[in-house]
Motif scaffolding. Structure first.
Motif: not given
Ligand code: FE2
Length: 312
Positions: A32-47, A105-111
């Protein structure tokens, strides 16, 4: 280049951090870059989608009559009951048309300063991952269910949407005065655990209440917690509990009142007068309080989470 030391930032660009401003040491993932944004949302499983559906169904058993009208209307407007984890792009289109907000979308808690910057630009950073069956009841880090189910429906309310933007703008100022803890308490007691007077009773609008299994009943109905009308000065001096039900909830008259209390406040003056730490314990009732319900604190006196105490 704008920095956090600027008195009137334009919020268009992410500021450089001044050397004397404290920020939590978070390790930024390489992708992720300085904006902490994910390039795309996760591909979720059916579970993953099934976990969302089960969490959704569980909350819908307790929220009608306990969640505020704006939240229930937001769920409906955004059609969050359509099944599966919502797609952020579609959600942002719908939300954008209503109040100009988007969900990113962000990966986790962000600054903190990055979080505030997104809010100031009407972008709501949402956790990308979803909890597992093992952490179904309680997770430390906010996941997509907490962030999207708990927070996003409220962003369909125009006044609440404005409040969230103002909160983001206030964040940089709190950092300049090193009073982030105080502003964090305001977020905690409004955005996460806020109650509103409605239909002759109180109802929840805070995402921490709306996205968890036990807190809606406790916050709205139990004898244990205090319910006190919100006073921004008082709340910003009040400690809070992170990993258990709250000993005190603060209640607003309306979202217009919450917005007014925040934008009309001279935060420069307030930050200069605030001590570095909290003044009031999380269960305290003080002279200036407008108390709706003085709690017995029985649940916390019996030991709270992990003690077997019943949240009554
Ligand atoms: Fe949250």
């Amino acid at each position: 280049m704008a920095t956090l030391a600027d008195l009137e930032p334009d919020f268009a660009t992410l500021p450089d951090m001044a050397a004397d401003v404290f920020t939590a040491p978070l390790a930024k993932p390489a992708h992720v870059g300085e904006d902490w944004l994910e390039p795309a949302q996760t591909a979720y499983t059916s579970e993953d989608h099934k976990v969302w559906d089960d969490l959704f169904a569980r909350q819908m058993e307790v929220l009608p009559g306990r969640a505020c009208a704006a939240f229930m209307a937001g769920l409906d407007t955004l059609d969050l009951s359509r099944g599966g984890i919502p797609e952020f792009g579609k959600l942002s289109e719908e939300l954008g048309a209503l109040t100009g907000w988007s969900v990113v979308p962000v990966p986790m808690l962000i600054p903190d300063h990055v979080f505030f910057w997104h809010l100031a630009n009407r972008r709501f950073p949402a956790g990308n991952f979803i909890r597992t069956r093992e952490t179904f009841d309680y997770i430390e880090e906010p996941d997509v269910f907490h962030d999207v189910f708990g927070h996003v429906p409220m962003l369909t309310d125009p006044t609440y949407a404005d409040y969230m933007q103002e909160y983001g703008r206030a964040g940089w100022k709190a950092m300049r005065y090193n009073r982030l803890k105080a502003l964090g308490a305001l977020y905690w007691y409004t955005v996460e655990f806020g109650l509103i007077e409605e239909a002759g009773s109180v109802r929840a609008y805070g995402a921490g209440i709306l996205s968890g299994p036990a807190e809606a009943r406790f916050a709205v109905e139990a004898e244990s917690p205090n319910r006190i009308m919100l006073n921004v000065d008082r709340v910003m001096r009040t400690d809070y509990v992170i990993s258990d039900l709250q000993p005190t909830y603060f209640v607003i008259e309306s979202f217009a009142d919450l917005y007014r209390q925040t934008v009309e406040r001279d935060f420069d003056r307030l930050y200069r007068s605030l001590p570095a730490g909290f003044t009031y314990a999380n269960s305290a009732v003080i002279d200036v309080d407008n108390v709706l319900h003085r709690g017995t604190q029985e649940y916390h006196l019996r030991g709270g989470r992990g003690s077997g105490a019943v949240p009554v």
